[in-house]
Design an enzyme around this catalytic site. Structure first.
Site, PDB file in Angstrom:
ATOM      1  N   ASP A  82       0.850  -1.191   0.000  1.00 40.28           N
ATOM      2  CA  ASP A  82       0.000   0.000   0.000  1.00 40.28           C
ATOM      3  C   ASP A  82       0.891   1.248   0.000  1.00 40.28           C
ATOM      4  OD1 ASP A  82      -2.398   1.414   0.164  1.00 40.28           O
ATOM      5  OD2 ASP A  82      -2.478   1.321   2.356  1.00 40.28           O
ATOM      6  N   HIS A  83       0.668   2.151  -0.934  1.00 41.68           N
ATOM      7  CA  HIS A  83       1.401   3.426  -1.000  1.00 41.68           C
ATOM      8  C   HIS A  83       2.922   3.277  -1.033  1.00 41.68           C
ATOM      9  CE1 HIS A  83      -2.165   5.938  -0.609  1.00 41.68           C
ATOM     10  NE2 HIS A  83      -2.591   5.101   0.320  1.00 41.68           N
ATOM     11  N   GLU A 134      -1.712   6.047  -8.753  1.00 39.15           N
ATOM     12  CA  GLU A 134      -2.729   7.016  -8.319  1.00 39.15           C
ATOM     13  C   GLU A 134      -2.595   8.316  -9.092  1.00 39.15           C
ATOM     14  OE1 GLU A 134      -3.752   7.269  -4.077  1.00 39.15           O
ATOM     15  OE2 GLU A 134      -3.117   9.360  -4.155  1.00 39.15           O
ATOM     16  N   HIS A 180      -7.741   9.888   3.627  1.00 37.12           N
ATOM     17  CA  HIS A 180      -7.458   8.873   4.644  1.00 37.12           C
ATOM     18  C   HIS A 180      -7.947   9.313   6.025  1.00 37.12           C
ATOM     19  CE1 HIS A 180      -4.070   7.603   1.790  1.00 37.12           C
ATOM     20  NE2 HIS A 180      -4.942   6.626   1.812  1.00 37.12           N
ATOM     21  N   GLY A 181      -8.112   8.344   6.909  1.00 35.88           N
ATOM     22  CA  GLY A 181      -8.353   8.656   8.312  1.00 35.88           C
ATOM     23  C   GLY A 181      -9.821   8.806   8.671  1.00 35.88           C
ATOM     24  N   HIS A 210      -9.303   4.849  -2.404  1.00 38.97           N
ATOM     25  CA  HIS A 210      -8.569   5.019  -1.135  1.00 38.97           C
ATOM     26  C   HIS A 210      -9.464   5.791  -0.172  1.00 38.97           C
ATOM     27  CE1 HIS A 210      -4.388   3.717  -1.966  1.00 38.97           C
ATOM     28  NE2 HIS A 210      -4.921   3.643  -3.174  1.00 38.97           N
ATOM     29  N   GLY A 211      -9.121   5.680   1.111  1.00 36.37           N
ATOM     30  CA  GLY A 211      -9.896   6.421   2.104  1.00 36.37           C
ATOM     31  C   GLY A 211     -11.353   6.011   2.123  1.00 36.37           C
ATOM     32  N   ILE A 254      -9.555  -0.141   3.071  1.00 32.85           N
ATOM     33  CA  ILE A 254     -10.136   0.065   4.403  1.00 32.85           C
ATOM     34  C   ILE A 254      -9.102  -0.228   5.490  1.00 32.85           C
ATOM     35  CG2 ILE A 254     -11.959  -0.705   5.994  1.00 32.85           C
ATOM     36  CD1 ILE A 254     -13.490  -1.525   3.332  1.00 32.85           C
ATOM     37  N   ASP A 255      -8.821   0.761   6.288  1.00 31.99           N
ATOM     38  CA  ASP A 255      -7.901   0.617   7.407  1.00 31.99           C
ATOM     39  C   ASP A 255      -8.511   1.229   8.674  1.00 31.99           C
ATOM     40  OD1 ASP A 255      -5.772   0.344   9.091  1.00 31.99           O
ATOM     41  OD2 ASP A 255      -4.351   1.497   7.911  1.00 31.99           O
TER      42      ASP A 255
HETATM   43  P1  13P Z   1      -9.113   4.699   5.393  1.00 31.16           P
HETATM   44  O1  13P Z   1      -8.261   5.605   6.216  1.00 31.16           O
HETATM   45  O2  13P Z   1     -10.383   5.371   4.968  1.00 31.16           O
HETATM   46  O3  13P Z   1      -9.377   3.401   6.033  1.00 31.16           O
HETATM   47  O4  13P Z   1      -8.312   4.409   4.018  1.00 31.16           O
HETATM   48  C1  13P Z   1      -7.280   3.471   3.974  1.00 31.16           C
HETATM   49  C2  13P Z   1      -6.488   3.522   2.722  1.00 31.16           C
HETATM   50  O5  13P Z   1      -6.819   4.187   1.754  1.00 31.16           O
HETATM   51  C3  13P Z   1      -5.263   2.705   2.674  1.00 31.16           C
HETATM   52  O6  13P Z   1      -4.547   2.908   1.496  1.00 31.16           O
HETATM   53  O1  G3H Z   2      -3.228   4.773   3.672  1.00 32.06           O
HETATM   54  C1  G3H Z   2      -2.557   4.437   4.623  1.00 32.06           C
HETATM   55  C2  G3H Z   2      -2.948   3.285   5.458  1.00 32.06           C
HETATM   56  O2  G3H Z   2      -4.049   3.609   6.285  1.00 32.06           O
HETATM   57  C3  G3H Z   2      -1.766   2.797   6.239  1.00 32.06           C
HETATM   58  O3  G3H Z   2      -1.320   3.763   7.130  1.00 32.06           O
HETATM   59  O4  G3H Z   2       1.116   4.307   6.923  1.00 32.06           O
HETATM   60  O5  G3H Z   2      -0.097   4.430   9.138  1.00 32.06           O
HETATM   61  O6  G3H Z   2       0.435   2.216   8.080  1.00 32.06           O
HETATM   62  P1  G3H Z   2       0.128   3.680   7.862  1.00 32.06           P
HETATM   63 ZN    ZN Z   3      -4.597   4.877   0.730  1.00 24.84          ZN
END
Ligand code: 13P
Ligand code: G3H
Ligand code: ZN
Length: 307
Positions: A82-83, A134, A180-181, A210-211, A254-255
């Site tokens: 991821d990223h 992206e 995000h967040g 994302h997000g 989803i995180d």
């Molecule tokens: P959330 O912060 O909305 O869960 O998004 C996570 C995300 O985009 C990870 O790449």
């Molecule tokens: O988009 C980011 C993910 O929520 C992961 O976040 O870099 O804090 O692990 P992180």
């Molecule tokens: Zn993301």
């Protein structure tokens, strides 16, 4: 069964559903993702950020996914970076056994993003690994934003078409107003669905949101009840997720929802008994709560019963 991101997402693209791409930083979160997939009969993408990889060790991240995918051989799973911020970071993941990587150069000028993505695609494809990139910036859009401000932030469909044709990237994350967040929208939630549809029409590949955390009311409530503070938090409503999938989103990141659900249970146990120090007493309800959130989400995204 550990397979590539493309194998999972091309099916979702053809059949018009979304697959959850869930972040993990430890065994408990990863275990919960597999348990949820097993319950919902759903394909999954499990993803680790560079920070998560640093925390776990890349060998541990890959090793745990191998073991769990052997435990549940019927579940199609892709392991995704991821990223990823550099060619080297993507290469490290590919060499370690990831089956999908994201090169996130969206903050660079278009041509630099394109060149770096192309470099990653060449290497990844030579190893049979899929690539996500992206375009645009991940940030919320206000009601009173001007057309030119919106164009400066969100994905440009012309650029998207050129980018996909030139780089041969497998899936693309278009900025359409998510961030995000836990604090995604100041006013009412707002996403640019028209722009999304135009990008889908022009690229015709799987798209990524994302997000995408929703922060459902019961998740927020559990966090608040445990003594947590989430003032001003707002997620992407379920209706918006469904609309986004209709518009061409197939990978749904989803995180935040998982973090909030997990920590609410940990805090609840800590509050209930301040003599408790058995880790399993904290993590068992935390995993159960995360499983509940994910099973529900797989239903919303349409990936349930797709195995
Ligand atoms: P959330 O912060 O909305 O869960 O998004 C996570 C995300 O985009 C990870 O790449
Ligand atoms: O988009 C980011 C993910 O929520 C992961 O976040 O870099 O804090 O692990 P992180
Ligand atoms: Zn993301």
């Amino acid at each position: 069964m550990l397979i590539t991101g493309s194998e999972i997402l091309l099916k979702a693209h053809k059949e018009g559903y979304g697959v959850g791409a869930f972040n993990f930083v430890n065994f408990e979160m990863l275990n919960a993702i597999f348990i949820a997939a097993n319950q919902a009969n759903s394909p999954i993408i499990v993803q680790a950020s560079e920070g998560a990889i640093k925390y776990m060790g890349i060998d541990m991240a890959v090793g745990m996914v191998h073991i769990l995918s052997k435990r549940y051989p019927h579940i199609p799973v892709a392991l995704h970076l991821d990223h990823g911020t550099s060619f080297q970071s993507c290469k490290n993941a590919i060499d370690a056994g990831f089956t999908s990587v994201m090169i996130d150069a969206s903050h660079h000028p278009f041509n630099e993003n394109l060149a770096l993505t192309q470099e990653v695609v060449e290497y990844a494809h030579s190893k049979g690994v899929s690539v996500e990139a992206e375009l645009g910036r991940l940030m919320g859009i206000e009601d009173n934003i001007s057309v030119s401000e919106k164009d400066a932030v969100l994905i440009n469909p012309d650029e998207a078409e050129e980018f996909v044709k030139t780089t041969k990237v497998d899936y693309l994350a278009p900025a359409i107003g998510t961030s995000h967040g836990a604090f995604k929208f100041k006013g009412e939630p707002k996403l640019d669905f028209e722009r999304l549809q135009e990008v889908k029409r022009r690229t015709n590949i799987p798209l990524v949101l994302h997000g995408a955390s929703a922060i459902p009311e019961y998740v927020r409530e559990a966090f608040l009840a445990s003594g947590g503070d989430l003032k001003g938090s707002k997620g992407v409503p379920f209706d918006f997720l469904k609309e986004a999938i209709k518009g061409g989103i197939n990978k749904v990141n989803i995180d935040t929802d998982l973090r909030i659900a997990f920590i609410a249970q940990v805090r609840k146990v800590a509050n209930a008994d301040n003599t408790q120090f058995d880790l399993r007493k904290f993590f068992t309800p935390a995993m159960e709560s995360v499983v509940q959130v994910m099973v529900e989400r797989m239903g919303i995204l349409g990936s349930a019963q797709k195995i």
